[in-house]
Design a protein around this motif. Sequence first.
Motif, PDB file in Angstrom:
ATOM      1  N   GLU A 137       0.864  -1.181   0.000  1.00 23.17           N
ATOM      2  CA  GLU A 137       0.000   0.000   0.000  1.00 23.17           C
ATOM      3  C   GLU A 137       0.895   1.223   0.000  1.00 23.17           C
ATOM      4  O   GLU A 137       1.928   1.220   0.647  1.00 23.17           O
ATOM      5  CB  GLU A 137      -0.862   0.050   1.280  1.00 23.17           C
ATOM      6  N   ASN A 138       0.495   2.236  -0.730  1.00 19.81           N
ATOM      7  CA  ASN A 138       1.267   3.475  -0.679  1.00 19.81           C
ATOM      8  C   ASN A 138       0.378   4.610  -1.180  1.00 19.81           C
ATOM      9  O   ASN A 138      -0.009   4.649  -2.349  1.00 19.81           O
ATOM     10  CB  ASN A 138       2.527   3.347  -1.543  1.00 19.81           C
ATOM     11  N   ALA A 139       0.100   5.529  -0.281  1.00 18.15           N
ATOM     12  CA  ALA A 139      -0.866   6.581  -0.610  1.00 18.15           C
ATOM     13  C   ALA A 139      -0.365   7.472  -1.739  1.00 18.15           C
ATOM     14  O   ALA A 139      -1.110   7.804  -2.668  1.00 18.15           O
ATOM     15  CB  ALA A 139      -1.141   7.419   0.649  1.00 18.15           C
ATOM     16  N   ARG A 140       0.926   7.836  -1.679  1.00 13.69           N
ATOM     17  CA  ARG A 140       1.464   8.753  -2.676  1.00 13.69           C
ATOM     18  C   ARG A 140       1.422   8.100  -4.056  1.00 13.69           C
ATOM     19  O   ARG A 140       1.082   8.728  -5.052  1.00 13.69           O
ATOM     20  CB  ARG A 140       2.903   9.136  -2.303  1.00 13.69           C
ATOM     21  N   PHE A 141       1.768   6.811  -4.108  1.00  8.77           N
ATOM     22  CA  PHE A 141       1.772   6.107  -5.380  1.00  8.77           C
ATOM     23  C   PHE A 141       0.378   6.110  -5.986  1.00  8.77           C
ATOM     24  O   PHE A 141       0.184   6.419  -7.167  1.00  8.77           O
ATOM     25  CB  PHE A 141       2.257   4.663  -5.180  1.00  8.77           C
ATOM     26  N   THR A 142      -0.595   5.772  -5.167  1.00 12.75           N
ATOM     27  CA  THR A 142      -1.974   5.744  -5.646  1.00 12.75           C
ATOM     28  C   THR A 142      -2.379   7.131  -6.148  1.00 12.75           C
ATOM     29  O   THR A 142      -3.033   7.266  -7.183  1.00 12.75           O
ATOM     30  CB  THR A 142      -2.919   5.299  -4.516  1.00 12.75           C
ATOM     31  N   GLU A 143      -1.951   8.143  -5.414  1.00 11.82           N
ATOM     32  CA  GLU A 143      -2.273   9.510  -5.839  1.00 11.82           C
ATOM     33  C   GLU A 143      -1.631   9.812  -7.188  1.00 11.82           C
ATOM     34  O   GLU A 143      -2.269  10.364  -8.089  1.00 11.82           O
ATOM     35  CB  GLU A 143      -1.743  10.472  -4.769  1.00 11.82           C
ATOM     36  N   LEU A 144      -0.370   9.422  -7.321  1.00 14.37           N
ATOM     37  CA  LEU A 144       0.334   9.699  -8.574  1.00 14.37           C
ATOM     38  C   LEU A 144      -0.348   9.010  -9.751  1.00 14.37           C
ATOM     39  O   LEU A 144      -0.417   9.548 -10.854  1.00 14.37           O
ATOM     40  CB  LEU A 144       1.789   9.230  -8.466  1.00 14.37           C
ATOM     41  N   MET A 145      -0.853   7.811  -9.523  1.00 18.77           N
ATOM     42  CA  MET A 145      -1.518   7.090 -10.601  1.00 18.77           C
ATOM     43  C   MET A 145      -2.746   7.856 -11.065  1.00 18.77           C
ATOM     44  O   MET A 145      -3.022   7.960 -12.265  1.00 18.77           O
ATOM     45  CB  MET A 145      -1.926   5.680 -10.136  1.00 18.77           C
ATOM     46  N   LYS A 146      -3.472   8.372 -10.097  1.00 21.00           N
ATOM     47  CA  LYS A 146      -4.683   9.129 -10.431  1.00 21.00           C
ATOM     48  C   LYS A 146      -4.310  10.388 -11.208  1.00 21.00           C
ATOM     49  O   LYS A 146      -4.908  10.694 -12.233  1.00 21.00           O
ATOM     50  CB  LYS A 146      -5.395   9.493  -9.117  1.00 21.00           C
ATOM     51  N   LEU A 147      -3.271  11.079 -10.717  1.00 16.83           N
ATOM     52  CA  LEU A 147      -2.838  12.291 -11.407  1.00 16.83           C
ATOM     53  C   LEU A 147      -2.416  11.967 -12.835  1.00 16.83           C
ATOM     54  O   LEU A 147      -2.738  12.689 -13.764  1.00 16.83           O
ATOM     55  CB  LEU A 147      -1.665  12.928 -10.646  1.00 16.83           C
ATOM     56  N   GLY A 148      -1.691  10.856 -12.991  1.00 20.36           N
ATOM     57  CA  GLY A 148      -1.203  10.498 -14.315  1.00 20.36           C
ATOM     58  C   GLY A 148      -2.315  10.236 -15.296  1.00 20.36           C
ATOM     59  O   GLY A 148      -2.242  10.609 -16.465  1.00 20.36           O
ATOM     60  N   LEU A 149      -3.388   9.605 -14.796  1.00 20.23           N
ATOM     61  CA  LEU A 149      -4.509   9.307 -15.682  1.00 20.23           C
ATOM     62  C   LEU A 149      -5.227  10.572 -16.114  1.00 20.23           C
ATOM     63  O   LEU A 149      -5.636  10.716 -17.260  1.00 20.23           O
ATOM     64  CB  LEU A 149      -5.504   8.391 -14.962  1.00 20.23           C
ATOM     65  N   GLU A 150      -5.345  11.498 -15.184  1.00 22.42           N
ATOM     66  CA  GLU A 150      -6.167  12.675 -15.460  1.00 22.42           C
ATOM     67  C   GLU A 150      -5.408  13.728 -16.250  1.00 22.42           C
ATOM     68  O   GLU A 150      -5.989  14.465 -17.021  1.00 22.42           O
ATOM     69  CB  GLU A 150      -6.656  13.282 -14.146  1.00 22.42           C
ATOM     70  N   GLU A 151      -4.105  13.818 -16.014  1.00 18.89           N
ATOM     71  CA  GLU A 151      -3.315  14.864 -16.630  1.00 18.89           C
ATOM     72  C   GLU A 151      -3.181  14.634 -18.126  1.00 18.89           C
ATOM     73  O   GLU A 151      -3.062  13.501 -18.580  1.00 18.89           O
ATOM     74  CB  GLU A 151      -1.923  14.854 -15.978  1.00 18.89           C
ATOM     75  N   THR A 152      -3.205  15.712 -18.894  1.00 16.86           N
ATOM     76  CA  THR A 152      -3.037  15.554 -20.328  1.00 16.86           C
ATOM     77  C   THR A 152      -1.688  16.083 -20.803  1.00 16.86           C
ATOM     78  O   THR A 152      -1.243  15.768 -21.887  1.00 16.86           O
ATOM     79  CB  THR A 152      -4.138  16.298 -21.109  1.00 16.86           C
ATOM     80  N   ASP A 153      -1.015  16.879 -19.998  1.00 24.53           N
ATOM     81  CA  ASP A 153       0.297  17.397 -20.387  1.00 24.53           C
ATOM     82  C   ASP A 153       1.319  16.276 -20.208  1.00 24.53           C
ATOM     83  O   ASP A 153       1.568  15.821 -19.094  1.00 24.53           O
ATOM     84  CB  ASP A 153       0.644  18.583 -19.498  1.00 24.53           C
ATOM     85  N   MET A 154       1.923  15.868 -21.327  1.00 25.56           N
ATOM     86  CA  MET A 154       2.801  14.707 -21.287  1.00 25.56           C
ATOM     87  C   MET A 154       3.989  14.912 -20.348  1.00 25.56           C
ATOM     88  O   MET A 154       4.369  14.002 -19.608  1.00 25.56           O
ATOM     89  CB  MET A 154       3.313  14.413 -22.708  1.00 25.56           C
ATOM     90  N   ALA A 155       4.577  16.127 -20.374  1.00 23.84           N
ATOM     91  CA  ALA A 155       5.758  16.364 -19.542  1.00 23.84           C
ATOM     92  C   ALA A 155       5.429  16.181 -18.068  1.00 23.84           C
ATOM     93  O   ALA A 155       6.181  15.554 -17.319  1.00 23.84           O
ATOM     94  CB  ALA A 155       6.296  17.766 -19.812  1.00 23.84           C
ATOM     95  N   LYS A 156       4.269  16.703 -17.665  1.00 26.77           N
ATOM     96  CA  LYS A 156       3.871  16.559 -16.255  1.00 26.77           C
ATOM     97  C   LYS A 156       3.653  15.100 -15.922  1.00 26.77           C
ATOM     98  O   LYS A 156       4.046  14.606 -14.863  1.00 26.77           O
ATOM     99  CB  LYS A 156       2.566  17.331 -15.999  1.00 26.77           C
TER     100      LYS A 156
END
Lengths: 311, 299, 592
Positions: free
Chosen positions: C519-538
């Motif tokens: 389990e890792n809260a930050r990792f899960t958060e990053l996954m969500k951010l990655g899915l939603e974000e459209t800017d490739m660099a980010k």
Amino acid sequence: MLKYIVRRTFWLIPVLLMVSLITFTAMKLVPGGPFTREKPLPPKIRANLEAKYHLDEPTWKQYLRYLWNLLHFDLGPSYKYYGRTINDVMFGGGWLKAPASVSAQLGLIAVLVAVGIGIPMGIISALKQNTWIDYIAMFISMLGVSIPNFVLGLLLIWIFAVKLGWLPVARWGSPSQVVLPAITLGTGGTAFIARLTRASMLEVIRQDYIRTARAKGLKERAVIVGHALKNSLIPVTTVLGPLMAAWMTGSFLVEHVFAIPGIGKFFITSVVDRDYTLIMGTIMFYAVFLAIMNILVDISYAFIDPRIRYE
Amino acid sequence: MAVRERAIARPIELMRPPTSLWRDAWNRLLRNKMAVTGGTFVLILLFCAAFAPWVAPYHYKDTDFRNTRKPPSWEHIMGTDKLGRDVFSRIIWGTRVSIVVAIVGSLTSLVIGLTYGAISGYIGGRVDNLMMRFVDVMYAFPTLLFIILVMVVLGPGLMNVFIAIGIVAWMGIARLVRGQFLSLKEKEFTEAARMVGARDIRIITRHLLPNSIGPIIIAITLRIPHLILVEAVLSFIGLGVPPPFPSWGQMVSEGWRGMKATPHLTIFPGLAISLTMLAFNFLGDGLRDALDPLMRGTS
Amino acid sequence: MFARRKWAFVALAVIGSLILTACPPPTPIVETVVVTKEVPVEVTVPVEVTKIVEVIVTPTPTPTPLPPPKMPPPEEGLVYILGAEPPTFDINLATDTTSHMVINQLMESLYNYKPDGTIEPAAAERYEVSEDGKTYTIYLRKDLLWHDGVPCVAQHFVDGMIRLAMPETAAEYAWLMYFIEGFEELNTADATTPELVEGVAIKAIDDYTLQITLKEPLAFFPSILAFFTTYPIRLDLIEKYGDKWFEAGYFVGNGPYKLTKWEHEAVVEIEKFEDWHDADKVKIEKVIFPIVVEPATQLAMYEAGEVHSSGYPSAELPRILEDPVLSKEFIRLPRPGIYYLGLNVLREPTDHVLLRKALASAIDKRVILDEVLKMTWRKDAYTTIPPEIPAFQEDVGHFFDVEKAKAYLEEYMAEMGYEEPGDIPLIRVWFNKEGDNIDIIESVCSMWEDNLGVKTEMVTWEWKVYLDTLDVCNTPPMTPAECEYNAYRLGWVMDYGDPNNMLNEVFAPGSPFQYTGWENARFTELMKLGLEETDMAKRIEYYKEADKIACEDVVMVIPLFYYDRTRLIKTGIHYEYPPFGSPYLKDWYFEE
């Protein structure tokens, strides 16, 4: 004689029933199912698949369903090959190309090789016991028995197909593709049959009636062919039944190395793949084939040894 | 003068010391050079299996990643394998697997087959008929497939491999024992024992079994090469002895595809298998010849 | 006398064979040694003198060109060995590489993968994305034809994807399309209903326009358009032919090749579809796929000149790499994916991060690749994202360092109160026994034992049972804590070129494809951010951080190496392989 055959055939039914029951039970005890793939299936989808194949029914019901289909010669659907039936997998493709037929063809040729070389080899060894002919023959037999099929097969491929280019490497369909697999498959059997014939012949030769025949003044050739040969063939014939059944239902190793589309591999892959119906299909096929071979062997006894009578 | 002395001396030579049938068989066996060779080889195997840690120059797990797949040399007389392990040592350690396959496999089929055949042969009649029909059923299974099925049901584990191999082979012993019992049961000594009031168990164990042992021993000895070969085939499929234990069959299967580049990885374990099979065959043949008159007496 | 002679003979034979086998012929290694030597040159002033000189002309040795490759004549078609019997050609059910090797030629998806991983139009001409990023409008070519002459239209594509979603089909790859609105609802229902079908946001606006609406905008959705989940299908033919519809003689595709023969377990043959929209660009008219399972036999057929391309047994790799001909015909291409060990973070002793760090630092992956597997070209891995995928990082993760490993171990032992490494509980490694796994895992365990002194045990499984057994450990109420493994071996070949496929779909906490129990809260958060974000660099930054968490900070996975694609292909054949999926044989040709 006819009554005997009928009686033997009748006994097939309970035997096959038992075989199917044992196999079915063993399969149900096997861990892992046919639906395990590279990436795990979501449970919903797996449940759907199992319903599709009636795997969610109680075991006895599944068994009865299977038996019912068996009576109609329907071996069921394959789990590994979507949309195909076991009948198609094992027997589809026509008389010549059906996997069962291909295995039978290869097996038969190998048996002819083994018998054609093994029996004369054994006879000559016996007649020339303890001479150098005997030693060489027996040594070659020993070799034949102790080299694993797959090693021999690959060696033959390298020498005759890759290096010399005389024969094709593998696969099936043309006469030249028969040579290497038949030799590979037949070698072990040749050795075995040679040893068996030799031992049997040696015993027969010591019998009184042979001595009598010789004493009567018969030529050696007549003695051997007319008297010794038939009797020494009895143990060989006994062995021939299971041997033919084993070879003609496909040798897994030889078919694997030579990429021959027979049913040999199904005997292994069906268990590894947990293809339930294919496991059942191959075992039932083998059992029936073996039974037929044994009956044929028993019948041939009557021709070889007139003392044997069947009620 | 000399002639008369020789004439007197001879009869003493002709008089042999009193001996039993077993003694006779043993002597006959010893005179058979092939059988002796085979038997000695088997003894060497047993020795290697028992004392592997001392006989083998390296441990079977000793890896040496700088020296992988090397051909035979002075440090490694049979070369090294893919992980740099000494092939010779692994073959020595591998005798354990082969011996255990032979012993456990034979034992399994012996225990099942002996009991089954004894009961069937002794009771005779309808029971015998039925039991033999069941043997027919077992024979109807293709061997390799059934072994794999059994192994897969039993699950991963060293012993399961051996047990599975044995479970498939008991029928031959059963038929043999049953045949022996059927004929022995009619002999006078059995009748005599019964008349004296011996219970069935006693008859079976004290009278029938010892007289059947001969063919059983021969059958088992001659069956062992087959068991070893089956283990090799299972290893080829990938269902043999689990790592890191070395087994000859596994070594042959691993090296087989690389026969051109690294022949030593196939040839040495292959030779080990072949020689072992030959040895057991010679031994079995020798036993058969030696016990022959013994058997002739009983049939 | 009989016994003695026989005995002598056999002894002789045995000794003879021992001698023969003890001296294997040395394999000649051809080495070219370049020698530079300084030669003093004397310059003399030429004096004109006529002299009759006998000149012996020795022809300058030109390097002998390699003989032309032994292979079947190109006129008869390309002969490409298939390493297994294809389980099916049903385009919604086929998931394995063998089936797709053929299907990829028979069908045309909306887009194709280029060798560099990007997509190019195939059945589609172009696509447009709506303002909110959720709706894709795809414009199809107008000249698409099925092999039986029927025009291929947008509705067929809709049919194909709906059939994929239908629960009755029980398609394994349906989950990949869950981004699409309504897809998951249909797929997880008990039965198909017209309402559920209506609810799936895949519509044919007209014959040549397809519209797909996603639940959320997805940066990498375009690469899904090249995936086989978007194939069109002819429902009328399936109804007509039933279970036979994908066999030779019945199969109707929309791609550059037709299925002309399928002899089960023996051979598959395909021939060019003359009415395909770019048929004149297709050079190879016929392809024959012999089905040969045994790699040693494949190599033998290749060397005997019976085929144009084959696989090979890994045991022959050293010989192939040293052979003058074979080494040139041995191709190595990228294939994003990793071979890794997952670590059970809920079970002793791998429940402690220091021990996991020690284990990760004690494996010399380079040695395993170079010495054991002889795969010198293959890349060792320290993070999960492969080099070909954005978010790859070179210097993150635990590298091979025995000193560091020992230091971690000491710290761990000090904390836990262990005196000797032998006191540490047994480390069990689960893996399936197929392929080279045994060699690799044995090497890893050997390194752990030698470098750290820990005790290890290997447990092998058959593939079929392996995943099932692991799955049980993930199914509530079971957790990996109750299962007896500390490490498990698996691999993952990426489906499309985005880190989401690897980090989120495989390794994220809660993913059904990983069995570490982490389990890792930050990792899960990053996954969500990655899915939603459209800017490739980010997005790349998010995934890089997540990869670091997984491989360096928490060490729930020890990547071992990255996959690649290797094969033998005769010289004189132009080939192309995309990094994902199967090659498009329409782009191959025999060079003159």
